[in-house]
Design a protein around this motif. Structure first.
Motif, mmCIF file in Angstrom:
data_model
loop_
_atom_site.group_PDB
_atom_site.id
_atom_site.type_symbol
_atom_site.label_atom_id
_atom_site.label_comp_id
_atom_site.label_asym_id
_atom_site.label_seq_id
_atom_site.Cartn_x
_atom_site.Cartn_y
_atom_site.Cartn_z
ATOM 1 N N GLN A 173 -0.317 0.920 -0.207
ATOM 2 C CA GLN A 173 -0.995 -0.620 -0.621
ATOM 3 C C GLN A 173 -0.780 -1.614 0.656
ATOM 4 O O GLN A 173 -0.514 -0.708 1.777
ATOM 5 N N GLN A 174 -1.880 -1.679 0.642
ATOM 6 C CA GLN A 174 -2.128 -2.418 2.092
ATOM 7 C C GLN A 174 -1.104 -3.287 2.155
ATOM 8 O O GLN A 174 -1.471 -4.735 1.550
ATOM 9 N N GLN A 237 -2.352 2.207 -4.387
ATOM 10 C CA GLN A 237 -3.063 0.849 -5.293
ATOM 11 C C GLN A 237 -4.895 0.677 -5.543
ATOM 12 O O GLN A 237 -4.896 0.108 -5.992
ATOM 13 N N ASP A 238 -5.414 0.338 -3.706
ATOM 14 C CA ASP A 238 -6.123 0.390 -3.673
ATOM 15 C C ASP A 238 -7.338 0.645 -3.082
ATOM 16 O O ASP A 238 -7.979 0.943 -3.393
ATOM 17 N N PRO A 256 -7.024 6.766 -4.187
ATOM 18 C CA PRO A 256 -6.681 5.748 -5.561
ATOM 19 C C PRO A 256 -6.806 6.140 -7.018
ATOM 20 O O PRO A 256 -8.125 7.301 -6.543
#
Length: 352
Positions: A173-174, A237-238, A256
């Motif tokens: 995730q970022q 996640q993103d 994703p």
């Protein structure tokens, strides 16, 4: 070396400016024959081609000598790493030989067959033998590399959960990584981004009702037992990320909405790799540079002395903090790994 490259760049800029001035003068001359190359012009350009050929070879040798990591790639820390390195080395040797030969032919022919007054070019329509040679040789070489690559890839990917492989999920995730272990049953519980619940610290969207998820362990530092196959399940996640572990010669995109996977067997512990002469030399060079930038490093709140660690990094440009998206990897003995795992909190306990 930096100073030499700077001088070379400045020299090339000067030559380019000089050529532009010559072109401008020719354009202003007004004579209809002013743009026709003379024997002298062709001779000069012929020798320049040979000079540039020498420059290419010299800069290549200097690059290998000063910038090349020789012997090429000596720090593979996974079972499949040496095979992958051999494939890379073979590919680079073939490319280097082809580049050396073709560049020589290109520049030498430009010199040998430069234009001269009274000389006529030989019209050579075709030659089936030559056409066959320069078609079949690249075909055989490329086919060999592709087949070798496929066998290497199959050796890497043919590890499944039935081979006593440790199952670990890498969650991107970022701009950070999380790792999730399957716990005592070595089975990951179900997860979905729609199940993320920050109030319960369920940051990976693990299904709280799945029995297999209760003993899962979520950490921010990856520990791997040496000599045991590890099967990584990867989620994002993103945005699109890429899980890259350079010393293990492992890389796989984290996409994703889907689960990707990669497997390898670590062969060298972190402590053993720290004793590698190449690593010792690199660490020394890094610490020498950090001493020169002591003020900046201390101002940033970082430790002055660098110590080698395996790293998981993101190899896709995923946003403004992409450069800092990394996670420490510790390869240790099975006993050390078991002791570390006993200290971790299970998913079920983290919700309480």
């Amino acid at each position: 070396m930096t100073a030499l490259l700077t001088i070379i760049i400045v020299l090339f800029v000067a030559v380019a400016i000089w050529q532009l001035i010559k072109i401008f003068d020719l354009a202003q001359a007004g004579s209809e024959n002013s743009l026709v190359a003379t024997d002298k012009d062709n001779k000069i350009n012929g020798y320049l081609m040979m000079g540039f050929l020498a420059f290419i070879y010299i800069i290549t040798i200097l690059s290998f000598w000063y910038l090349g990591d020789l012997p090429l790639m000596s720090n593979a820390a996974s079972e499949h790493g040496p095979g992958l390195d051999n494939l890379m080395i073979i590919s680079m040797i073939i490319i280097f030989i082809v580049q050396t030969v073709t560049q020589f032919i290109l520049h030498y022919f430009a010199f040998k067959y430069r234009g001269e007054k009274g000389k006529k070019a030989l019209f050579y329509a075709d030659n089936n033998t030559l056409e066959f040679i320069w078609t079949i040789i690249p075909t055989i070489v490329l086919a060999g590399l592709i087949i070798y690559g496929l066998f290497t890839w199959n050796d890497i990917m043919n590890i499944d959960e039935d081979e006593d492989a440790l199952v670990v999920e890498l969650y991107a995730q970022q701009f950070n990584w999380k790792a999730r272990y399957g716990g005592e049953d070595n089975v990951l519980g179900k997860a979905n981004v729609r199940l993320i619940d920050l109030d319960k610290a369920n940051i990976l969207g693990v299904d709280e009702d799945d029995p297999n998820a209760q003993d899962d362990v979520i950490v921010t530092e990856l520990h791997l037992p040496v000599g045991r196959p590890v099967l990584f399940k990867m989620r994002s996640q993103d945005v699109l990320h890429s899980a890259y572990m350079p010393h293990f010669r492992a890389q796989m995109n984290c996409v994703p909405g889907m689960v990707t996977q990669f497997a390898f067997t670590p062969t060298i512990t972190t402590e053993e790799m720290r004793q590698n002469p190449d690593i010792i030399d690199k660490v020394k060079n890094i610490n020498d540079l950090r001493v020169e930038r002591r003020a900046e490093i201390e101002e940033a709140g970082q430790e002055l002395n660098y110590e080698f660690d395996y790293l998981l990094i993101c190899n896709k440009i995923c946003g403004k903090s992409h450069y800092n998206m990394q996670m420490k990897i510790i390869v240790e003995t099975q006993e050390e790994y078991d002791a570390w795992m006993k200290e971790q909190t299970t998913f079920a306990n983290s919700l309480n």
